[in-house]
Scaffold this active site. Structure first.
Site, PDB file in Angstrom:
ATOM      1  N   HIS A 153     -21.483  -4.892 -12.294  1.00  0.00           N
ATOM      2  CA  HIS A 153     -22.078  -3.634 -12.726  1.00  0.00           C
ATOM      3  C   HIS A 153     -21.211  -2.440 -12.326  1.00  0.00           C
ATOM      4  O   HIS A 153     -21.747  -1.384 -11.975  1.00  0.00           O
ATOM      5  CB  HIS A 153     -23.487  -3.495 -12.168  1.00  0.00           C
ATOM      6  CG  HIS A 153     -24.417  -4.587 -12.617  1.00  0.00           C
ATOM      7  ND1 HIS A 153     -24.996  -4.609 -13.868  1.00  0.00           N
ATOM      8  CD2 HIS A 153     -24.802  -5.734 -11.999  1.00  0.00           C
ATOM      9  CE1 HIS A 153     -25.739  -5.697 -13.995  1.00  0.00           C
ATOM     10  NE2 HIS A 153     -25.638  -6.405 -12.869  1.00  0.00           N
TER      11      HIS A 153
ATOM     12  N   CYS B 297     -19.167  18.300  21.648  1.00  0.00           N
ATOM     13  CA  CYS B 297     -18.064  18.731  22.482  1.00  0.00           C
ATOM     14  C   CYS B 297     -18.328  18.273  23.906  1.00  0.00           C
ATOM     15  O   CYS B 297     -19.425  17.830  24.236  1.00  0.00           O
ATOM     16  CB  CYS B 297     -17.929  20.254  22.464  1.00  0.00           C
ATOM     17  SG  CYS B 297     -17.636  20.953  20.823  1.00  0.00           S
TER      18      CYS B 297
ATOM     19  N   ASN C 158     -21.261  23.925  24.226  1.00  0.00           N
ATOM     20  CA  ASN C 158     -21.488  22.794  23.334  1.00  0.00           C
ATOM     21  C   ASN C 158     -22.787  23.056  22.601  1.00  0.00           C
ATOM     22  O   ASN C 158     -23.835  23.216  23.228  1.00  0.00           O
ATOM     23  CB  ASN C 158     -21.579  21.490  24.137  1.00  0.00           C
ATOM     24  CG  ASN C 158     -22.019  20.318  23.276  1.00  0.00           C
ATOM     25  OD1 ASN C 158     -21.725  20.273  22.084  1.00  0.00           O
ATOM     26  ND2 ASN C 158     -22.743  19.379  23.874  1.00  0.00           N
ATOM     27  N   GLY C 159     -22.709  23.121  21.281  1.00  0.00           N
ATOM     28  CA  GLY C 159     -23.919  23.377  20.503  1.00  0.00           C
ATOM     29  C   GLY C 159     -23.602  24.169  19.257  1.00  0.00           C
ATOM     30  O   GLY C 159     -22.446  24.327  18.871  1.00  0.00           O
TER      31      GLY C 159
ATOM     32  N   ARG D 153     -15.795  12.750  22.934  1.00  0.00           N
ATOM     33  CA  ARG D 153     -16.733  13.722  22.383  1.00  0.00           C
ATOM     34  C   ARG D 153     -16.056  14.722  21.454  1.00  0.00           C
ATOM     35  O   ARG D 153     -16.728  15.455  20.735  1.00  0.00           O
ATOM     36  CB  ARG D 153     -17.434  14.481  23.517  1.00  0.00           C
ATOM     37  CG  ARG D 153     -18.241  13.606  24.444  1.00  0.00           C
ATOM     38  CD  ARG D 153     -18.916  14.442  25.525  1.00  0.00           C
ATOM     39  NE  ARG D 153     -19.936  15.291  24.965  1.00  0.00           N
ATOM     40  CZ  ARG D 153     -21.224  14.981  24.862  1.00  0.00           C
ATOM     41  NH1 ARG D 153     -21.638  13.795  25.277  1.00  0.00           N
ATOM     42  NH2 ARG D 153     -22.087  15.826  24.357  1.00  0.00           N
TER      43      ARG D 153
ATOM     44  N   LYS E   5     -15.656   0.318   8.957  1.00  0.00           N
ATOM     45  CA  LYS E   5     -14.597   0.225   9.965  1.00  0.00           C
ATOM     46  C   LYS E   5     -13.219   0.379   9.327  1.00  0.00           C
ATOM     47  O   LYS E   5     -12.325   1.010   9.907  1.00  0.00           O
ATOM     48  CB  LYS E   5     -14.698  -1.092  10.714  1.00  0.00           C
ATOM     49  CG  LYS E   5     -15.883  -1.185  11.649  1.00  0.00           C
ATOM     50  CD  LYS E   5     -15.787  -0.177  12.773  1.00  0.00           C
ATOM     51  CE  LYS E   5     -16.984  -0.245  13.718  1.00  0.00           C
ATOM     52  NZ  LYS E   5     -18.195   0.352  13.146  1.00  0.00           N
TER      53      LYS E   5
ATOM     54  N   GLU F  46     -12.922   4.212   8.749  1.00  0.00           N
ATOM     55  CA  GLU F  46     -12.864   5.157   9.855  1.00  0.00           C
ATOM     56  C   GLU F  46     -11.697   4.938  10.807  1.00  0.00           C
ATOM     57  O   GLU F  46     -11.213   5.911  11.409  1.00  0.00           O
ATOM     58  CB  GLU F  46     -14.188   5.178  10.629  1.00  0.00           C
ATOM     59  CG  GLU F  46     -14.606   3.891  11.292  1.00  0.00           C
ATOM     60  CD  GLU F  46     -15.966   4.010  11.961  1.00  0.00           C
ATOM     61  OE1 GLU F  46     -16.475   5.135  12.106  1.00  0.00           O
ATOM     62  OE2 GLU F  46     -16.520   2.966  12.340  1.00  0.00           O
TER      63      GLU F  46
ATOM     64  N   LYS G 271     -17.834  10.816  18.425  1.00  0.00           N
ATOM     65  CA  LYS G 271     -18.665   9.644  18.725  1.00  0.00           C
ATOM     66  C   LYS G 271     -20.073   9.777  18.157  1.00  0.00           C
ATOM     67  O   LYS G 271     -20.594   8.843  17.578  1.00  0.00           O
ATOM     68  CB  LYS G 271     -18.733   9.436  20.244  1.00  0.00           C
ATOM     69  CG  LYS G 271     -19.525   8.203  20.671  1.00  0.00           C
ATOM     70  CD  LYS G 271     -18.886   6.929  20.150  1.00  0.00           C
ATOM     71  CE  LYS G 271     -19.664   5.693  20.532  1.00  0.00           C
ATOM     72  NZ  LYS G 271     -19.124   4.483  19.881  1.00  0.00           N
TER      73      LYS G 271
ATOM     74  N   GLU H  56     -20.703  -2.627   7.157  1.00  0.00           N
ATOM     75  CA  GLU H  56     -20.067  -2.358   8.436  1.00  0.00           C
ATOM     76  C   GLU H  56     -18.560  -2.605   8.361  1.00  0.00           C
ATOM     77  O   GLU H  56     -17.765  -1.829   8.899  1.00  0.00           O
ATOM     78  CB  GLU H  56     -20.702  -3.233   9.527  1.00  0.00           C
ATOM     79  CG  GLU H  56     -19.947  -3.300  10.850  1.00  0.00           C
ATOM     80  CD  GLU H  56     -19.898  -1.987  11.607  1.00  0.00           C
ATOM     81  OE1 GLU H  56     -19.253  -1.962  12.677  1.00  0.00           O
ATOM     82  OE2 GLU H  56     -20.480  -0.978  11.151  1.00  0.00           O
TER      83      GLU H  56
END
Length: 647
Positions: free
Chosen positions: A543, A44, A142-143, A69, A524, A527, A642, A520
């Site tokens: 397979h 956060c 935040n936590g 965040r 992408k 996401e 992030k 990768e």
């Protein structure tokens, strides 16, 4: 290229009185002393301001800087002579901004928060700030409060009523209760925080102390800046306060800041005073702006060639990585096992690291995810070197794996984009990728920068062990121009994607180092384009994955012209035989590929170790264009933040 907070409803007690990542990625030029153990934290963003100017615009700009965040909800509390104005909403920062007065309120003290939900669904009630039973204490957090359930039950038995489903709200109630016994708010905050297990960065104020803020941290990043007018700005990372000041102090675990309009002090939770001085940071604010680009993601891909050019030139001039490897000659010569650890995209770079260290430096190697490392039984000892990869340096599973490896006696190395991060502080050796802050949730340029540092490290270790590979350094010098060449063809890539927008599934495949690039590319697509995509080693096609080929599927093969090129062509034939759609990403257009591929993307060729940089760039551009055509929120994909800083 072919809302205001309502009353709690409990009986009022007569004696009741009732906020870096650390700059997850901006501390590239700031080296910090080591501190005590961090725990993991949620992603956060918190900010607080106390000073001589209206707080509202400063808080709002800070939230906008930190929205990467978390963007599930946002809220703000402003303290002035009329009382406390609280506004909080489900949704992004702009929704909060739209609900605020167009003329900034006069309050010169306030706190604000942008949330990535972990406890309690995203809604107005669960948004921060949170308050106590009598709306005296206001807190942004935040936590993760690990013992929040136990604390909540105990508080409820003592008459407290809770509004939200969050773990964070227990803090306000704990402080409320403690303030009944303690003479000062700071003592009450310290007493309350000592009861908490888990992680926190908090900024706290009270209705009766309108020009007064308290901030504290344990395991979650938190810093504050001192402005020229002596105002204070407290935040999770530097991007939120860089408009106001560059003179900063990073709070350490168990430290608490007490701030007013013109003064501040630091003490520990046990009351020990701390003498700290500000340090000046030089940060280019253009790195946290889009500069004309529609999204941070494309801006960050576009600038990667120049950033890599500077980074490569710097290493060529200073030979820092090679010198630091030489300084640890004994450890590297006696390393019998190498393990590379990462999560998400950085695990794919860990695959490249493990292949490179084994094939080039001659050290038996493996790659493993952070979550697997921390729970699996691995042979790790004093002759094991473990490498930890994390853009932010705050990835929870990677941090836990690092601590486990250190506890087993391994030599630990971190590669990160943020110097002051947990991994940078706790690893025995840390190498910065120096690619500048990454704002888009989907990591791009940091992937390239990590492979650069990996290749320099592999070259240095190989040379130390008597294996000379000058082609690595020679090829590195060509990479920035080759990257720029790919970026220059992004419109062609975007046009190509239009043919595949109706597909509901994608397979992305490669062999050797290109397996990492394929993974990768698939990540992408998932996401940011929300396209179900799976990555496989090309040799595994028969397979199982071949069963997925249909008219709603496309297969994207990353096959540079290398030793296994013909093998990959055979795999493509297998897909085409099943009438599958095939896109070929290759380094040389050949008659064979032209004859079987539906479309081709041609990129420059480099050595196998570095080829994934170029392949990943093209695949990122492909996914970006796919998401653009679909109209998705590229920089802020749903449900993601992030840094993954919770397990």
């Amino acid at each position: 290229m072919t809302a205001t907070i309502g009353q709690c409803g409990v009986k009022k007690e007569t004696d009741s009185h009732l906020f870096f990542y650390f700059c997850t990625f901006l501390f590239l030029f700031f080296s910090l002393s080591r501190i005590t153990r961090y725990d993991v934290a949620t992603m956060c963003g918190i900010i607080g301001y106390v000073g001589t100017r209206p707080a509202q615009p400063i808080l709002l700009q800070g939230l906008r800087r930190m929205e990467y965040r978390g963007y599930d909800s946002a809220g703000m509390a402003i303290f002035d002579s009329q009382g406390v104005f609280v506004q909080k909403h489900q949704g992004n920062v702009q929704k909060l901004a739209s609900s605020l007065p167009s003329t900034p309120m006069e309050g010169r003290c306030g706190i604000a928060h942008t949330r990535w939900a972990t406890h309690g669904i995203p809604n107005d009630v669960n948004a921060h700030p949170h308050t106590d039973c009598h709306e005296q204490i206001f807190c942004v957090h935040n936590g993760v409060i690990e013992n929040h359930t136990k604390l909540r039950i105990a508080l409820m038995k003592r008459g407290h009523q809770f509004r939200s489903d969050t773990d964070s709200e227990v803090l306000s109630h704990l402080i409320e209760e403690a303030w009944r016994r303690e003479q000062s708010l700071e003592d009450a905050v310290a007493y309350a925080l000592k009861q908490v297990k888990g992680t926190y960065a908090v900024v706290i104020s009270a209705r009766d102390k309108k020009d007064f803020l308290i901030a504290a941290r344990q395991g979650s990043p938190l810093l504050f800046g001192v402005c020229e007018d002596h105002s204070l700005v407290i935040a999770s990372d530097l991007s939120a306060i860089a408009d106001e000041t560059r003179d900063i102090i990073i709070l350490e675990d168990q430290e608490m800041l007490i701030g007013t309009q013109d003064a501040w002090s630091i003490r520990t939770l046990t009351g020990e005073k701390k003498d700290r001085t500000t340090q000046r940071l030089l940060t280019d604010l253009t790195t946290v702006q889009k500069n004309g680009h529609p999204h941070f993601m494309i801006k960050e891909i576009t600038e990667s060639s120049d950033l890599l050019r500077m980074s490569i030139a710097r290493e060529k001039s200073t030979q820092e990585i090679h010198a630091r490897v030489e300084a640890q000659k004994y450890r590297w010569l006696h390393t019998t096992r190498f393990i590379a650890v990462g999560c998400g995209g950085m695990f794919y770079n860990a695959l490249i690291a493990s292949q490179g260290f084994e094939a080039i430096a001659g050290i038996p190697s493996k790659a493993i995810t952070g979550s697997s490392f921390r729970y699996d039984s691995l042979i790790v000892d004093e002759q094991t070197t473990v490498l930890f990869l994390s853009q932010s340096g705050e990835t929870a599973d990677t941090i836990a794996a690092l601590r486990k490896a250190k506890g087993q006696g391994a030599y630990t190395i971190g590669i990160t984009n943020v110097m002051g991060s947990t991994i940078a502080r706790e690893a025995d050796e840390t190498f910065l990728i120096a690619m500048g802050p990454e704002i888009s949730v989907a990591s791009t340029k940091a992937m390239f920068g990590t492979i650069h540092v990996l290749s320099e490290l592999i070259h240095a270790v190989a040379s130390l062990r008597g294996k000379n590979h000058p082609e690595i350094l020679n090829a590195l010098e060509q990479i920035p121009d080759q990257l720029a060449e790919i970026v220059a063809k992004r419109k062609e890539i975007a046009d190509l994607t239009k043919k595949y927008l109706t597909c509901s599934h994608a397979l992305v495949m490669g062999r050797g180092y290109e397996e990492a690039a394929a993974k990768e590319g698939a990540l992408k697509l998932m996401e940011i384009a929300y396209l179900p995509a799976q990555a496989f080693h090309s040799g595994e096609l028969k397979h199982g994955p071949l069963a997925l080929i249909s008219d709603q599927t496309f297969a994207l093969f990353s096959i540079p012209k290398d030793d296994v090129y013909e093998k990959n062509l055979s795999n493509i034939e297998e897909v085409k035989t099943r009438q599958g759609k095939v896109i070929v990403l290759t380094t040389k257009e050949t008659e064979e590929a032209q004859g079987i591929a539906d479309d081709m993307m041609i990129i420059p060729k480099t050595i196998s170790l570095l080829q994934p940089i170029l392949s990943m760039c093209a695949l990122q551009l492909f996914a970006y264009a796919f998401a653009m055509h679909k109209g998705y929120p590229i920089d802020q994909p749903r449900h993601l933040a992030k840094s993954v800083t919770v397990e």
